[in-house]
Design an enzyme around this catalytic site. Structure first.
Site, short mmCIF file in Angstrom:
data_model
loop_
_atom_site.label_atom_id
_atom_site.label_comp_id
_atom_site.label_asym_id
_atom_site.label_seq_id
_atom_site.Cartn_x
_atom_site.Cartn_y
_atom_site.Cartn_z
N ASP A 1 0.92 -1.20 0.06
CA ASP A 1 -0.15 0.01 -0.09
C ASP A 1 0.79 1.26 0.05
OD1 ASP A 1 -2.17 1.89 0.25
OD2 ASP A 1 -2.07 1.66 2.32
N GLU B 1 -1.32 -1.51 -4.94
CA GLU B 1 -2.49 -0.79 -5.43
C GLU B 1 -2.23 0.41 -6.47
OE1 GLU B 1 -5.25 0.87 -1.99
OE2 GLU B 1 -4.48 2.63 -2.46
N ASP C 1 -2.49 0.83 7.26
CA ASP C 1 -1.69 0.59 6.03
C ASP C 1 -1.20 -0.59 5.95
OD1 ASP C 1 -1.41 3.50 5.05
OD2 ASP C 1 -0.54 3.87 6.79
#
Length: 173
Positions: free
Chosen positions: A8, A67, A139
């Site tokens: 992430d 991502e 996160d």
């Protein structure tokens, strides 16, 4: 068996999560955050690259999932996020890892069942799916959710390929 590293990305905090997939079973290997406390962007990018490289060396993943960039309201933030993604991807490619990208909405849909899920819902479902004793940091939970999404997407793709092969051989009707 496969080991998947989920990332992430962020220019200040980059979450990572590592899971093992054996068939349909997922198990937790590790997670955390790469925190960049320096102010200048080039130094932060260097720390992200070094951190991701270290994680790859430690866990020896088979796949790298990250991502995708979303359109932020602040162009400067979007550019910094893109640069953080870029150095993480370069770290993976330098280690010969295949890179897969997933939209945040797809990750939330896969893990929670709702594409507009809240961070707390993602944390709860990651905890449940991986049988963790507590919710991971936000996160890190997002990174684990990205890795879980890769497992589900690749599992579905494999099943579809097998179905097509069986259909071509006349085994399915």
């Amino acid at each position: 068996m496969a080991i998947i590293l989920g990332i992430d990305p962020g220019s200040r905090v980059t979450g990572y999560g590592v899971i093992r997939q054996v068939g349909r079973q997922l198990s937790y290997l590790g997670s955390g955050c790469i925190r960049t406390k320096v102010d200048d962007l080039p130094s932060r990018l260097k720390l992200i690259y070094a951190g991701v490289t270290e994680i790859i060396t430690q866990f020896q993943p088979d796949f790298f999932a990250i991502e995708q960039v979303f359109m932020a309201k602040n162009a400067d933030s979007a550019l910094k996020l893109g640069q953080a993604r870029g150095v993480a991807i370069v770290a993976a490619v330098n280690q010969e890892l295949p890179v897969f990208e997933y939209a945040a909405r797809q990750v939330k849909q896969t893990v929670v069942g709702i594409g507009s899920a809240e961070k707390s819902q993602v944390q709860h479902m990651v905890r449940t799916m991986l049988k963790l004793p507590a919710n991971p940091q936000a996160d890190a939970a997002d990174a684990l959710a990205i890795a879980i999404t890769h497992c589900h997407v690749s599992q579905n793709a494999m099943q579809m390929s097998e179905s097509r092969l069986n259909l071509a051989r006349g085994r399915l009707r």
